[in-house]
Design an enzyme around this catalytic site. Structure first.
Site, PDB file in Angstrom:
ATOM      1  N   CYS A  76      -9.603   3.804   1.837  1.00 18.45           N
ATOM      2  CA  CYS A  76     -10.226   4.870   1.062  1.00 18.45           C
ATOM      3  C   CYS A  76     -10.850   4.284  -0.208  1.00 18.45           C
ATOM      4  O   CYS A  76     -10.379   3.284  -0.751  1.00 18.45           O
ATOM      5  CB  CYS A  76      -9.193   5.934   0.700  1.00 18.45           C
ATOM      6  SG  CYS A  76      -9.912   7.409  -0.055  1.00 18.45           S
ATOM      7  N   CYS A  80      -6.375   8.659  -5.329  1.00 18.88           N
ATOM      8  CA  CYS A  80      -5.603   9.848  -5.679  1.00 18.88           C
ATOM      9  C   CYS A  80      -4.121   9.486  -5.799  1.00 18.88           C
ATOM     10  O   CYS A  80      -3.543   8.918  -4.875  1.00 18.88           O
ATOM     11  CB  CYS A  80      -5.797  10.936  -4.629  1.00 18.88           C
ATOM     12  SG  CYS A  80      -7.524  11.410  -4.409  1.00 18.88           S
ATOM     13  N   CYS A  83      -1.632  10.669  -2.995  1.00 18.76           N
ATOM     14  CA  CYS A  83      -2.004  10.446  -1.595  1.00 18.76           C
ATOM     15  C   CYS A  83      -0.779  10.146  -0.735  1.00 18.76           C
ATOM     16  O   CYS A  83       0.055   9.314  -1.084  1.00 18.76           O
ATOM     17  CB  CYS A  83      -2.998   9.286  -1.492  1.00 18.76           C
ATOM     18  SG  CYS A  83      -3.518   8.929   0.208  1.00 18.76           S
TER      19      CYS A  83
END
Length: 354
Positions: A76, A80, A83
């Site tokens: 990714c 975040c 996550c």
């Protein structure tokens, strides 16, 4: 002559007795054998019926993979903090192997496939994803094909090439405040996550793809009111998740994320839901509803069992088939139905105004 007859008569009588006894014995023996054969046939029939009923009960207990979430990549471009499916490997199956697994799932009863990550548009700039989407819709004739993405890598050319084959595109957005997104990690450089969200919304409208929003409610956005923006964007569904800890992913010594600071209480989550109760498309998912109600397939096509608060993988469906692998998924079908997992998920049935 009379004397001879008297001598023979006892012998004749004895032979007659012996013959009679033999006849009686033969008759009894014949009946016993006949009864035994009937009993054997009855026993076999009972055993056969029992085996049939056992197999039927076993088949009834087998989980049907109606809706599957295939996280085919863990990589990714966002970071975040909460996550729960992190970049622990960079592995991605070859396209033909992925297609083979998808076909096995369809044969086992799959109706909906959701592609996720990681960021699914990152691998081969979305072309790998597009080919799987097209295969599932055209070759497998699945009623619903969907994607969950952060939206940062999506180009209009992707819609032009693959939009016809996609039913639903879900974009993750936790806040309409850029600073909050930065703190969460839902950003990349100077790109505006929010501007990109609105742009993708317009593309979905233009290319006839149902638009959906996913939000993770955490300590950084739990006090926000997103009602105005959500109503303006008008998604078909707004999935609202309570931040969830998964050992080995975003919690624990081996995790790549430390999500403890993002966790909110059940009461805080409920207060957020109450604040947005007027939003008709809101679909809430608490930790209880979320944990075991998803059939999650990882990058090796292994089902992930989250019942113990971590992700324990089954063997790959490519090696043992769907039936054996799914028995280790920990899937809670009742909770899947309770949280609204089965809904109108084909864009052809949504009757949307494009």
């Amino acid at each position: 002559m009379l004397l001879s007859s008297l001598i023979v008569s006892p012998r004749f009588i004895l032979e007659l007795c012996i013959s009679t006894i033999n006849c009686i014995f033969s008759s009894v023996f014949s009946k016993v054998c006949s009864w035994s054969r009937g009993a054997c046939r009855a026993t076999k029939s009972l055993v056969s019926d029992a085996n049939s009923q056992s197999e039927q009960r076993t088949d009834e207990n087998v989980t049907t993979p109606t809706s599957v979430n295939y996280h085919f990549t863990r990589k990714c471009n966002y970071k975040c903090g909460f996550c729960f499916h992190t970049a622990k490997t960079s592995f991605v199956l070859p396209l033909e192997e992925a297609k083979r697994g998808l076909k096995l799932l369809k044969e086992a009863g799959m109706e909906k496939i959701n592609f996720s990550g990681g960021e699914p548009f990152l691998h081969e700039k979305g072309d790998f994803l597009g080919k799987m989407v097209q295969y599932c819709k055209i070759d497998l004739q699945l009623p619903s094909v969907s994607i969950v993405s952060n939206g940062s890598m999506i180009k209009e050319t992707w819609f032009q090439k693959y939009g016809d084959f996609l039913d639903i595109l879900a974009i993750s957005c936790d806040s309409f405040d850029e600073e909050t997104n930065q703190m969460i990690g839902r950003s990349q450089g100077r790109k505006s996550h929010i501007e990109n969200l609105y742009k993708i919304r317009s593309w979905c409208q233009q290319y006839k793809v149902a638009f959906k929003i996913n939000s993770v409610i955490n300590s950084f956005n739990v006090h926000e009111d997103l009602t105005e923006q959500i109503n303006q964007l008008n998604p078909v569904r707004w999935k609202v998740f309570q931040c969830l800890l998964i050992d080995g992913e975003n919690a624990g010594e081996t995790a790549l994320r430390e999500a403890e600071k993002f966790v909110i209480s059940d009461l805080q989550f409920q207060e957020f839901l109450d604040r947005h109760s007027a939003v008709s498309c809101l679909v809430p998912e608490s930790n209880e509803k979320m944990r075991n109600s998803y059939l999650i397939l990882d990058e090796y096509m292994r089902f992930l069992d989250c019942r113990e608060g971590r992700k324990d993988p089954s063997r790959s469906i490519l090696d043992v088939g769907v039936k054996d692998a799914i028995s280790f998924s920990g899937f809670d079908e009742k909770m899947f139905l309770k949280r609204g997992g089965k809904y109108v998920w084909s864009k052809a049935d949504m009757k949307l105004e494009w």
